[in-house]
Design an enzyme around this catalytic site. Structure first.
Site, PDB file in Angstrom:
ATOM      1  N   ASP A 123      36.410   2.593  47.486  1.00  0.00           N
ATOM      2  CA  ASP A 123      35.613   2.440  48.507  1.00  0.00           C
ATOM      3  C   ASP A 123      34.380   3.285  47.959  1.00  0.00           C
ATOM      4  OD1 ASP A 123      35.741   5.136  49.765  1.00  0.00           O
ATOM      5  OD2 ASP A 123      37.765   4.139  50.833  1.00  0.00           O
ATOM      6  N   ILE A 124      33.220   2.947  48.695  1.00  0.00           N
ATOM      7  CA  ILE A 124      31.979   3.837  48.399  1.00  0.00           C
ATOM      8  C   ILE A 124      32.012   5.093  48.515  1.00  0.00           C
ATOM      9  CG2 ILE A 124      30.960   3.428  50.925  1.00  0.00           C
ATOM     10  CD1 ILE A 124      28.265   2.786  49.402  1.00  0.00           C
TER      11      ILE A 124
END
Length: 300
Positions: A123-124
């Site tokens: 994820d980011i």
């Protein structure tokens, strides 16, 4: 008069050709799972007819994706390359982001044939090891649960962590999408309510590491993947940089998932030097990295 029936005890002949999704994956168009989705959605045709899952093709068949005929070069269908990338926080694992955020594909070297397929996602807000390959079959096996590729993360959590909590996380807890657990948890330093751990799990579900810790009332404030199966993120690879697996590393990874090793393609000296210059190029994302706290020390 009696009726006579001829009984054929010989086994049925194997179906000719290879499964379509396997051929497209090997061409580097996507993982086998992605390609199966394209076929189910009617995006793939063979000899002008809509393809179905499980259909087989040979070298004479014309394959099209989204009505665009594919140029099949049998010498490039078996190219297998693997790239390691040290993902910074702030990058998304998609090719095109509608919000204009930097993606993990931005700095990878361009390919003349095929494309880079990411093996899983981060994820980011998660940094660390990402694998990319040109071989969709290899990507499929690395991600498939049957091959038991464990993932290891360095994680810093904020909150009180006791032995009972660690045992619950190893035995398994129920999340909204089903049971989950860590296969191993090793303390690796930290002070006060901020402590570092190394954790391992066998799956790659969305935000699974964070959700497991959050189920126990503690919050993850740093998360970095440091290993995927037999591949480790070494200290020699700075944040935002990539390197390609060498032949011996690639062979070991291939055999780990039951694939025969394939020789890396020959490369011109000029192309090799260009690739080396790109790999050494400073990352534009390094300057945006938050200041790290105390680094965890590995313990076994």
């Amino acid at each position: 008069m009696t009726d006579e029936f001829e009984v054929n005890d010989s086994p049925a002949a194997p179906a000719a050709g290879e499964k379509l999704q396997k051929v497209l994956a090997r061409m580097g168009l996507g993982s086998r799972r992605e390609v199966e989705g394209w076929i189910a959605a009617g995006r793939v045709s063979v000899n002008g007819q809509r393809a179905e899952l499980g259909c087989r093709v040979d070298n004479m068949d014309q394959i099209s994706v989204d009505d665009r005929p594919l140029r099949r070069d049998l010498s490039t269908e078996v190219v297998r390359r693997v790239m390691l990338y040290n993902k910074p926080e702030g990058e998304v694992c998609t090719r095109d982001d509608p919000e204009g955020r930097p993606t993990v594909f931005d700095r990878l070297p361009r390919l003349k044939h095929g494309r880079w397929i990411n093996v899983g996602r981060l994820d980011i807000n998660t940094s660390g090891l990402l694998l990319f390959t040109t071989d969709g079959e290899l990507a499929n096996r690395l991600m498939h649960p049957s091959w038991q590729m464990d993932r290891e993360y360095a994680v810093r959590v904020m909150g009180e962590v006791d032995d009972e909590m660690i045992e619950r996380l190893k035995e398994g807890v129920m999340l909204e999408d089903g049971p989950a657990k860590f296969t191993d948890i090793v303390s690796s330093g930290g002070e006060g309510i901020n402590r570092w751990f190394h954790v391992c799990l066998m799956e790659g579900r969305n935000r699974e590491v964070r959700r497991l810790w959050e189920s126990q009332g503690v919050r993850v404030n740093r998360l970095k993947r440091v290993r995927f199966g037999p591949v480790f993120l070494g200290a020699e690879l700075p944040v935002g940089r990539w390197r390609e697996l060498k032949q011996n590393e690639l062979d070991a990874l291939s055999m780990e998932v039951g694939l025969e090793p394939i020789a890396l393609p020959a490369m011109k000296t000029s192309d090799k030097e260009k690739l080396q210059r790109l790999a050494r190029k400073p990352s534009m994302h390094q300057a945006r990295q938050p200041r790290s706290g105390r680094k965890p020390t590995r313990s076994r």
